[in-house]
Design an enzyme around this catalytic site. Structure first.
Site, short mmCIF file in Angstrom:
data_model
loop_
_atom_site.label_atom_id
_atom_site.label_comp_id
_atom_site.label_asym_id
_atom_site.label_seq_id
_atom_site.Cartn_x
_atom_site.Cartn_y
_atom_site.Cartn_z
N SER A 20 0.83 -1.20 0.00
CA SER A 20 0.00 0.00 0.00
C SER A 20 0.88 1.26 0.00
CB SER A 20 -0.97 -0.04 1.19
OG SER A 20 -1.98 0.92 1.06
N ASP A 35 -10.13 -3.88 -5.32
CA ASP A 35 -9.33 -2.83 -4.69
C ASP A 35 -9.57 -1.52 -5.44
OD1 ASP A 35 -7.26 -1.15 -3.71
OD2 ASP A 35 -5.93 -2.86 -3.41
N HIS A 41 -8.52 -4.36 -1.03
CA HIS A 41 -7.28 -3.71 -0.61
C HIS A 41 -6.84 -4.28 0.74
CE1 HIS A 41 -4.25 -0.60 -0.57
NE2 HIS A 41 -4.55 -0.36 0.70
#
Length: 312
Positions: free
Chosen positions: A158, A256, A286
């Site tokens: 991320s 995501d 995600h």
């Protein structure tokens, strides 16, 4: 592009539904979190409500420039993995996933250096990227003497994936360093902070990340800026010249909001001349690797295989 794990789709989708239902029962957070809320959230591991497990294998150090790192060194070292944790540049910590980092260290035979970069909103952009750049330069200069190898790898999840790309670009553009890091492993990163179409269209589904949470995260990380300013290549690496970057493995799930970011980055990365493996995990949201799913076990195994074999 490789679509993976379609045989696990039912399990993955069921988990997403359960996660969204549970999240809907909690009040949505809006605005900038106060200090007490931030401290409470930061005490717990990402995606959970309990503190992370700290292993005795991890060594906390302070390197040149005052940057804090957490280091894991297995008995046999064949490379060094510079790791940047996720958490939207505002949460997470270098000691937030000791068990996984130690597993990478042992099974991929890598010394792992995880960076405790400064977090927003107390330390907004460019503080975090500055710390990551400093750690990368330190490794380039000292990996051979510290760990007995010059085979360097970089990556993260991320926000950590974003910081990995930003760091590679800074090494190239500010210091003329290319080729020092032989591969990049990038899990579900945000590469356009002005928001790609998938980010804008995802909506308010209460998965780990959605359109609203991403927008608030970018406001914490880059306060006082608008979408046009966030298209600066130093902030959004999707807009940068990607020439001279190493081979990469880029991974994202189909559910995501950052799906486009990985698709677009992979295309531009490959067009700039470096090999890319793009893995798209069927049904995954995600941050899916934070949770005990079949696709998580598979993805972590694929990650370890990539890090153990690439850049030799």
């Amino acid at each position: 592009m490789t679509l993976t794990d379609e045989d696990c789709l039912a399990e993955t989708q069921a988990f997403n539904k359960q996660f969204a239902t549970t999240a809907a029962s909690r009040p949505a957070r809006e605005g900038t979190p106060d200090a007490a809320l931030l401290a409470g959230l930061r005490r717990n591991r990402l995606g959970g409500d309990t503190p992370p497990v700290r292993l005795p294998h991890g060594q906390d150090r302070v390197i040149e420039g005052g940057v804090k790192v957490r280091v894991f060194v297995p008995d046999h070292v064949e490379g060094v993995y510079l790791h940047f944790h996720g958490g939207g540049w505002a949460f997470g910590a270098a000691d937030g996933q000791d068990e996984r980092l130690w597993q990478i260290a042992e099974q991929a035979r890598l010394a792992v250096v995880s960076v405790e970069y400064r977090l927003a909103p107390e330390h907004p952009y460019p503080a975090g990227p500055d710390d990551c750049e400093a750690a990368a330069r330190w490794l380039v200069q000292h990996a051979a003497t510290e760990f007995g190898t010059q085979r360097l790898l970089i990556g993260g999840e991320s926000a950590g994936a974003h910081l990995s790309v930003v760091t590679l670009l800074r090494l190239r553009d500010r210091h003329g360093i290319t080729g020092a890091f032989r591969a990049a492993h990038l899990l579900f990163g945000p590469y356009d902070l002005s928001m790609t179409p998938s980010q804008r269209s995802f909506g308010s589904r209460r998965l780990l990340s959605n359109t609203d949470t991403l927008r608030r995260t970018y406001e914490l990380f880059t306060p006082g800026t608008g979408p046009e300013q966030r298209r600066d290549p130093g902030v959004s690496p999707l807009f940068a010249d990607l020439a001279g970057l190493p081979p990469a493995r880029i991974v994202v799930g189909t559910e995501d909001p950052l799906l486009d970011d990985s698709l677009f980055l992979a295309g531009r990365w490959q067009a700039a001349g470096a090999p890319v493996h793009l893995g798209v995990v069927a049904g995954a949201m995600h941050g899916f690797t934070l949770f005990p799913l079949t696709v998580t076990a598979r993805e972590l195994r694929r990650q370890r295989e990539f890090l153990s074999t690439t850049g030799r």
